[in-house]
Design a protein around this motif. Structure first.
Motif, short mmCIF file in Angstrom:
data_model
loop_
_atom_site.label_atom_id
_atom_site.label_comp_id
_atom_site.label_asym_id
_atom_site.label_seq_id
_atom_site.Cartn_x
_atom_site.Cartn_y
_atom_site.Cartn_z
N LEU A 16 4.62 -10.01 8.00
CA LEU A 16 3.98 -9.10 7.05
C LEU A 16 2.54 -8.79 7.49
CD1 LEU A 16 3.95 -7.46 4.48
CD2 LEU A 16 3.52 -9.57 3.19
N VAL A 17 1.82 -9.81 7.92
CA VAL A 17 0.45 -9.61 8.41
C VAL A 17 0.45 -8.65 9.60
CG1 VAL A 17 -1.52 -10.70 9.54
CG2 VAL A 17 -0.43 -11.82 7.59
N TYR A 18 1.39 -8.87 10.51
CA TYR A 18 1.48 -8.02 11.70
C TYR A 18 1.73 -6.56 11.31
CZ TYR A 18 3.40 -5.87 15.91
OH TYR A 18 3.65 -5.02 16.96
N ILE A 76 0.36 -6.27 -8.02
CA ILE A 76 1.21 -7.16 -7.22
C ILE A 76 2.47 -6.43 -6.79
CG2 ILE A 76 2.61 -9.27 -7.27
CD1 ILE A 76 0.55 -10.34 -9.33
N ILE A 77 2.82 -6.59 -5.53
CA ILE A 77 4.09 -6.12 -5.00
C ILE A 77 4.90 -7.35 -4.64
CG2 ILE A 77 5.27 -4.85 -3.17
CD1 ILE A 77 2.84 -3.03 -2.96
N PHE A 78 6.04 -7.53 -5.31
CA PHE A 78 6.87 -8.69 -5.03
C PHE A 78 7.73 -8.43 -3.79
CE2 PHE A 78 5.90 -9.58 -9.45
CZ PHE A 78 5.73 -10.95 -9.44
N THR A 79 7.87 -9.45 -2.95
CA THR A 79 8.80 -9.40 -1.83
C THR A 79 9.98 -10.28 -2.21
OG1 THR A 79 7.65 -11.23 -0.72
CG2 THR A 79 6.98 -8.99 -0.16
N THR A 80 11.17 -9.73 -2.18
CA THR A 80 12.32 -10.45 -2.73
C THR A 80 13.59 -10.20 -1.94
OG1 THR A 80 13.74 -10.63 -4.68
CG2 THR A 80 12.67 -8.52 -4.32
N ALA A 81 14.46 -11.18 -1.95
CA ALA A 81 15.75 -11.05 -1.27
C ALA A 81 16.87 -10.75 -2.26
CB ALA A 81 16.07 -12.35 -0.51
N ILE A 102 11.51 -7.27 5.18
CA ILE A 102 10.72 -6.08 4.91
C ILE A 102 10.79 -5.09 6.07
CG2 ILE A 102 8.37 -5.22 4.47
CD1 ILE A 102 7.80 -7.89 3.10
N ASP A 103 11.07 -3.84 5.72
CA ASP A 103 11.10 -2.76 6.70
C ASP A 103 9.72 -2.12 6.77
OD1 ASP A 103 12.85 -0.69 8.29
OD2 ASP A 103 11.61 0.50 6.92
N GLU A 104 9.22 -1.85 7.98
CA GLU A 104 7.87 -1.34 8.13
C GLU A 104 7.68 0.03 7.47
OE1 GLU A 104 4.69 -0.41 11.72
OE2 GLU A 104 6.09 -2.09 11.90
N GLU A 105 8.70 0.87 7.53
CA GLU A 105 8.59 2.18 6.91
C GLU A 105 8.48 2.07 5.39
OE1 GLU A 105 11.69 4.77 8.14
OE2 GLU A 105 11.10 4.77 10.26
N GLU A 108 5.02 0.88 4.55
CA GLU A 108 4.06 1.99 4.65
C GLU A 108 4.15 2.89 3.42
OE1 GLU A 108 2.67 5.39 7.86
OE2 GLU A 108 4.72 4.61 7.93
N GLU A 109 5.36 3.18 2.98
CA GLU A 109 5.55 4.02 1.80
C GLU A 109 4.97 3.35 0.55
OE1 GLU A 109 9.24 5.84 -0.86
OE2 GLU A 109 9.57 5.29 1.24
N SER A 110 5.15 2.03 0.46
CA SER A 110 4.61 1.29 -0.68
C SER A 110 3.09 1.34 -0.70
CB SER A 110 5.09 -0.16 -0.62
OG SER A 110 4.68 -0.88 -1.76
N LEU A 111 2.45 1.23 0.47
CA LEU A 111 0.99 1.30 0.55
C LEU A 111 0.49 2.69 0.16
CD1 LEU A 111 0.31 -0.67 3.86
CD2 LEU A 111 -0.18 -1.43 1.53
#
Length: 253
Positions: A16-18, A76-81, A102-105, A108-111
């Motif tokens: 996620l940091v990357y 807050i944005i939750f990351t969930t499976a 998490i998909d990078e695209e 990006e859309e979430s940001l």
């Protein structure tokens, strides 16, 4: 943008940091927290984040427990499976989420949405309650019954009636609370994935136990444990030293 990540899986947090740095090099990751305790400690002293990414299952509990102890003044944005059915609850509670892995695209859309919408601060109590209700609903997705052979017929055996399952000469057998034994024509690994992990635990390679069937736990040599079950099992049920701490934590929860 200043970001805090709450995630107990090192590979997931590093990824996620990357991706965040790759999408926007001005993003500053203030902290990566891996538990409820460290999160409460951090947010009680620091409220400078613009955005928080938070996994639900952490090393020492559910991330929702953080909100019982401290208020977080950041969106807050939750990351969930969780699967798509479960994610409806996030939408109903107006809470943002990213499905893992998490998909990078999508990140990006979430940001972009975060910047455009200028989201409000924090979570309110009814939102958290809605998510807790979601967790309870997840149990509906686990196996509730097995169809087994009994003499010359097929009969249903509810999982709630099963005390434990074990491998006997390559055959999986289920013992019910009323001391009946049935053969289940599946691998123990597949059965483990079908059962509710809050009620069933894989003690070792040959044995899965239901929480209510455990009558006692004894210390064994070299840090191992012996688990006593009801109905009584003929052989000694041993939990390895490597798995002992995890098993005791499961029992406490």
């Amino acid at each position: 943008m200043k970001v805090v990540i709450v995630e107990d899986e090192l590979a997931a947090s590093e990824n996620l940091v990357y991706m965040l740095k790759n999408l926007e090099d001005t993003i500053e990751v203030l902290a990566v927290l891996d538990s409820v305790k460290t999160s409460v400690d951090y947010f009680s002293r620091n409220q400078g984040a613009d955005l928080v990414f938070m996994d639900i299952h952490l090393a020492d509990g559910l991330s929702f427990e953080i909100f019982d102890a401290i208020k977080i003044d950041a969106p807050i944005i939750f990351t969930t499976a969780y699967d798509q059915y479960a994610l409806k609850a996030f939408k109903l509670n107006s809470i943002d989420y990213l499905l893992k892995p998490i998909d990078e695209e999508e990140l990006e859309e979430s940001l972009i949405q975060f910047k455009e919408q200028k989201k409000g601060k924090g979570l309110i109590s009814n939102q958290v309650e809605g998510l807790l209700h979601l967790l309870k609903d997840q149990k509906k997705g686990y196996k509730s019954m097995y169809l087994v052979h009994h003499r010359d017929e097929l009969i249903p055996v509810k999982t709630e009636k099963i005390a434990y399952l074990y491998i006997d000469n390559g055959i999986v057998k289920a013992v019910t609370k009323d001391k009946q034994t049935y053969v289940i024509e599946q691998k123990l690994e597949d059965i483990e994935n079908e059962l509710d992990p809050s009620n069933f635990y894989r003690l070792n390679r040959q044995f899965i136990v239901q929480r209510d069937a455990i009558s006692g736990i004894k210390q064994y040599f070299n840090g191992k444990l012996i688990v006593n079950v009801i109905p009584v099992f003929e052989e000694r049920v041993v939990v390895s030293k490597a798995k002992a701490a995890e098993f005791k934590n499961w029992m406490n929860n």
